[in-house]
Design an enzyme around this catalytic site. Structure first.
Site, short mmCIF file in Angstrom:
data_model
loop_
_atom_site.label_atom_id
_atom_site.label_comp_id
_atom_site.label_asym_id
_atom_site.label_seq_id
_atom_site.Cartn_x
_atom_site.Cartn_y
_atom_site.Cartn_z
CG ASP A 292 -0.09 -0.15 2.53
OD1 ASP A 292 0.83 -0.99 2.57
OD2 ASP A 292 -0.35 0.59 3.48
CD GLU B 164 7.28 2.85 1.29
OE1 GLU B 164 7.90 3.38 2.22
OE2 GLU B 164 7.77 2.68 0.16
#
Ligand SMILES: *[C@@H]1O[C@H](CO)[C@@H](O)[C@H](O)[C@H]1NC(C)=O
Ligand SMILES: *[C@@H]1O[C@H](CO)[C@@H](O)[C@H](O)[C@H]1NC(C)=O
Ligand SMILES: *[C@@H]1O[C@H](CO)[C@@H](O)[C@H](O)[C@H]1NC(C)=O
Ligand SMILES: *[C@@H]1O[C@H](CO)[C@@H](O)[C@H](O)[C@H]1NC(C)=O
Ligand SMILES: *[C@@H]1O[C@H](CO)[C@@H](O)[C@H](O)[C@H]1NC(C)=O
Ligand SMILES: *[C@@H]1O[C@H](CO)[C@@H](O)[C@H](O)[C@H]1NC(C)=O
Length: 642
Positions: free
Chosen positions: A350, A353
């Site tokens: 995402d 991270e």
């Protein structure tokens, strides 16, 4: 309590234990390490809506993903009916076994059956299972019901002069400081930095503040920052300033092509992070992050369209922006778009991270790239790519309804196993997904009721989390919006992780201001507000004075319509005032705001913080009908460096 002190020695033994003043039935399956498998359930309880599990996990390698699959009360076993377990402790002294487990609320959907444990030993590429098929009976108190949103703590309305001043195109205003500081991070004055890159923050080895080390060119931050440059490019009427932006955007196109063609990519075009010389960072990281190719393509498509609109040459656009087939070293867009079209179903990390899954944010920005990309490919005369992109866009759009959770009444930030302890399913990433991913075609836009319901729940979730949320007005008595972070359970404090360490972020708070302005602005185009049961709580919180009712439609001109818009505007100002309130006197924006003291924390001069203030200011100007705002800012041009 871990480690078998209360556990029996017979498989299936159940023990009644008192946990937080309720009788919890703890089911113990075994109390010693298994000899015939690598993963085994030791015990579980499902008490008062909280699942507590402990699992024996063989320490066969370092990186482990241990997940428990279950069936929910609707008798469904979806990608959401999964709990990711955490490391808890080592067993004994030989390091061969570990306890993994979770203690997490799973109310709302409930649990009726534990299906299986799945243990991926990722370093050695092995997966182990234990099939469970255990029926689960709840014990303890009835599980909590979803909390209702709180009553609003204030009723801000309309625009305010303090924010007009904060964002004015004026010497020393925050808008000018954000503009200047953002450009200082584009083509930063650091030896060896490639042209067209963006340093994520002025924090790292070359800067006075050494930690955290953000001295890298992140594909996402680069593309979102360049999107602001592109907006300035489109708005500039001053020739010199416009030429400066144009030069940077062509440099960016080349930089993106360099990233795509790096010989050491590990996960294709979703590689998230490059050094400032724009060679790949190959250390351990959360990869791929498949939002990057999408936001890069979107920014460059916007640029190409504006470049053509002002009379730029089609051939230049093909050679330097679009046509990767014939110009792989220079033109990145076609390649990024085709990557998105063929890889959008692949789970990826995402925007924070943190977790590989199917993310709402990523899907939204991919969708926008595909929708814009299909039109753009047609314009480029590439009908075969156009049709690939539009079929992918349709297929992707059909999956978006998965993210709506009818029981929680929110858009989930991901459709998959929940990140460790992130059980609220609330994440500002959803709002950023609208801001960066809405294709202005009516699909999950600002005024979508599900988006509104989610925005309310996200915003109010931070009230009980951050001590500074108790400061609800500034020194002159004006309303402060809720300080917004990434998600309520966040533990990242800007340099490391600690329990209760998560903070409000400037860019998340500015995103809520932008969301409010843009929502109000979209209503000024649609000229009517339709309220549903799903969206009513949003209006009750952000525009209580309008007293809007579910099932009704309010036309522009109507008093309640005006009151509703005034409420959205007032909250937009309130969120922006929170950014202002916690901006230090030199106007410099770090990544975060300390949740206790309100002081800046984490990476210094975060580029994305500056970009987020500017995009919120653009949305505000659009709502005010100030056509000259963006061009006045854009016409400042770049004074220092580059
Ligand atoms: C739940 O679903 C399974 C298979 O999907 C079915 O066999 C079972 O009868 C269902 N149970 C209930 C209680 O509906
Ligand atoms: C575990 O359960 C999930 C969800 O039903 C299923 O997809 C998966 O195949 C199961 N694993 C095994 C090994 O049965
Ligand atoms: C790029 O920068 C990194 C980090 O400073 C360095 O390790 C690497 O050798 C550089 N690559 C090239 C091609 O200069
Ligand atoms: C992306 O899709 C292409 C074409 O289907 C495939 O070869 C590639 O492995 C995919 N990359 C990733 C990271 O999934
Ligand atoms: C806000 O203040 C109240 C009253 O002093 C306190 O109980 C509450 O814990 C505070 N909120 C936070 C998040 O610290
Ligand atoms: C953040 O957490 C780390 C531990 O991971 C700690 O060392 C550091 O002091 C914390 N930073 C702040 C500002 O609290």
């Amino acid at each position: 309590m871990r480690g078998g002190s209360w556990s029996g020695w017979l498989a299936g033994l159940s023990v009644l234990g008192r946990v937080f003043g309720q009788d919890c039935e703890v089911h113990t399956l075994r109390n010693s390490v298994p000899t015939n498998r690598k993963v085994a359930l030791q015990s579980y309880s499902y008490c008062g809506g909280t699942l507590d599990v402990t699992v024996y996990t063989a320490n066969v390698n370092y990186n482990k993903i241990v997940e428990l699959y279950y069936t929910n009360r609707q008798n469904e076993s979806t990608p959401l009916a999964v709990v990711s377990l955490n490391y808890q402790s080592s067993i004994g002294t030989d390091g061969k076994w570990e306890y993994w487990g979770a203690n997490t609320p799973v109310y709302t959907d409930g649990i009726t059956e534990l299906l299986n444990l799945t243990y991926q030993a990722t370093d050695i590429g092995q997966t182990y299972h234990q099939i469970l098929n255990i029926e689960v009976e709840p014990s303890g108190k009835p599980e909590p019901t979803l909390p209702k949103p709180p009553a609003p703590y204030a009723r801000p309305q309309g625009f305010s002069n303090d924010i007009t001043k904060f964002l004015a195109v004026d010497d020393g205003s925050e808008a000018e400081i954000a503009f200047t500081n953002m450009f200082a991070n584009i083509n930063p004055a650091i030896d060896g930095a490639a042209k067209g890159i963006v340093v994520a923050a002025r924090s790292g080895p070359s800067y006075p503040q050494k930690i955290p080390d953000y001295e890298y060119n992140w594909v996402r931050d680069e593309s979102l920052t360049m999107n602001v440059v592109e907006t300035l490019y489109a708005a500039a009427t001053n020739k010199k300033a416009k030429a400066q932006y144009e030069k940077i955007l062509f440099q960016y196109a080349t930089a993106r092509a360099t990233e795509q063609t790096d010989p050491n990519l590990q996960t294709g075009l979703g590689e998230p992070k490059f050094y400032l010389n724009n060679t790949i960072f190959t250390g351990p990281w959360g990869r791929p992050q498949n939002d990057g190719p999408a936001t890069a393509a979107t920014t460059l498509i916007d640029f190409a369209n504006d470049y053509l609109a002002k009379g730029g040459s089609m051939q230049t656009v093909k050679q330097q922006i679009y046509d990767s087939t014939n110009n792989p070293a220079r033109a990145p867009v076609q390649k990024d778009l085709l990557f998105v079209a063929s890889n959008w179903t692949t789970p990826s990390f995402d925007l924070w991270e943190e977790e590989s899954s199917d993310h709402f944010y990523t899907r939204m920005v991919q969708r926008r790239a595909l929708v814009l990309g299909a039109d753009f490919a047609t314009k480029m005369g590439d009908s075969s790519t156009a049709s690939t992109l539009s079929s992918a866009a349709d297929a992707l759009t059909a999956t978006l309804s998965q993210f709506w959770d009818p029981n929680r009444r929110i858009l989930l930030y991901e459709y998959g196993p929940v990140l460790k302890d992130k059980s609220s399913y609330l994440d500002t990433a959803v709002i950023l997904g609208i801001i960066h991913g809405y294709a202005h075609d009516g699909v999950y836009g600002y005024t979508n009721g599900q988006v509104q319901a989610t925005a309310l729940r996200i915003a109010t979730s931070f009230i009980d989390v951050y001590p500074i949320a108790n400061d609800t007005s500034d020194s002159s008595g004006k309303v402060l919006g809720v300080p917004i972070g990434r998600y309520p359970e966040d533990v990242y404090n800007g340099t490391g992780t600690e329990i209760g360490g998560g903070n409000p972020w400037y860019l998340c708070t500015a995103a809520f201001a932008q969301y409010m302005y843009a929502t109000a602005d979209e209503y000024s185009t649609t000229r009517s507000i339709s309220v549903t049961k799903v969206s009513k709580p949003f209006w009750d919180y952000f525009a209580p004075q309008a007293k809007l009712q579910a099932g009704k439609t309010y036309k522009s001109g109507n008093k309640q319509f005006l009151q509703a818009i005034s409420g959205l505007t007032g909250w937009g100002e309130a969120f922006m005032r929170t950014v202002k309130h916690y901006t230090p006197s030199d106007g410099r924006l770090a990544e975060e705001i300390d949740r206790d003291s309100g002081a800046p924390q984490g990476a210094a001069d975060l580029t994305w913080s500056y970009a987020s203030v500017l995009t919120a200011a653009f949305a505000r100007a659009a709502l005010r009908g100030e056509d000259g705002y963006m061009s006045d800012l854009a016409n400042l041009g770049i004074k220092a460096n580059s």
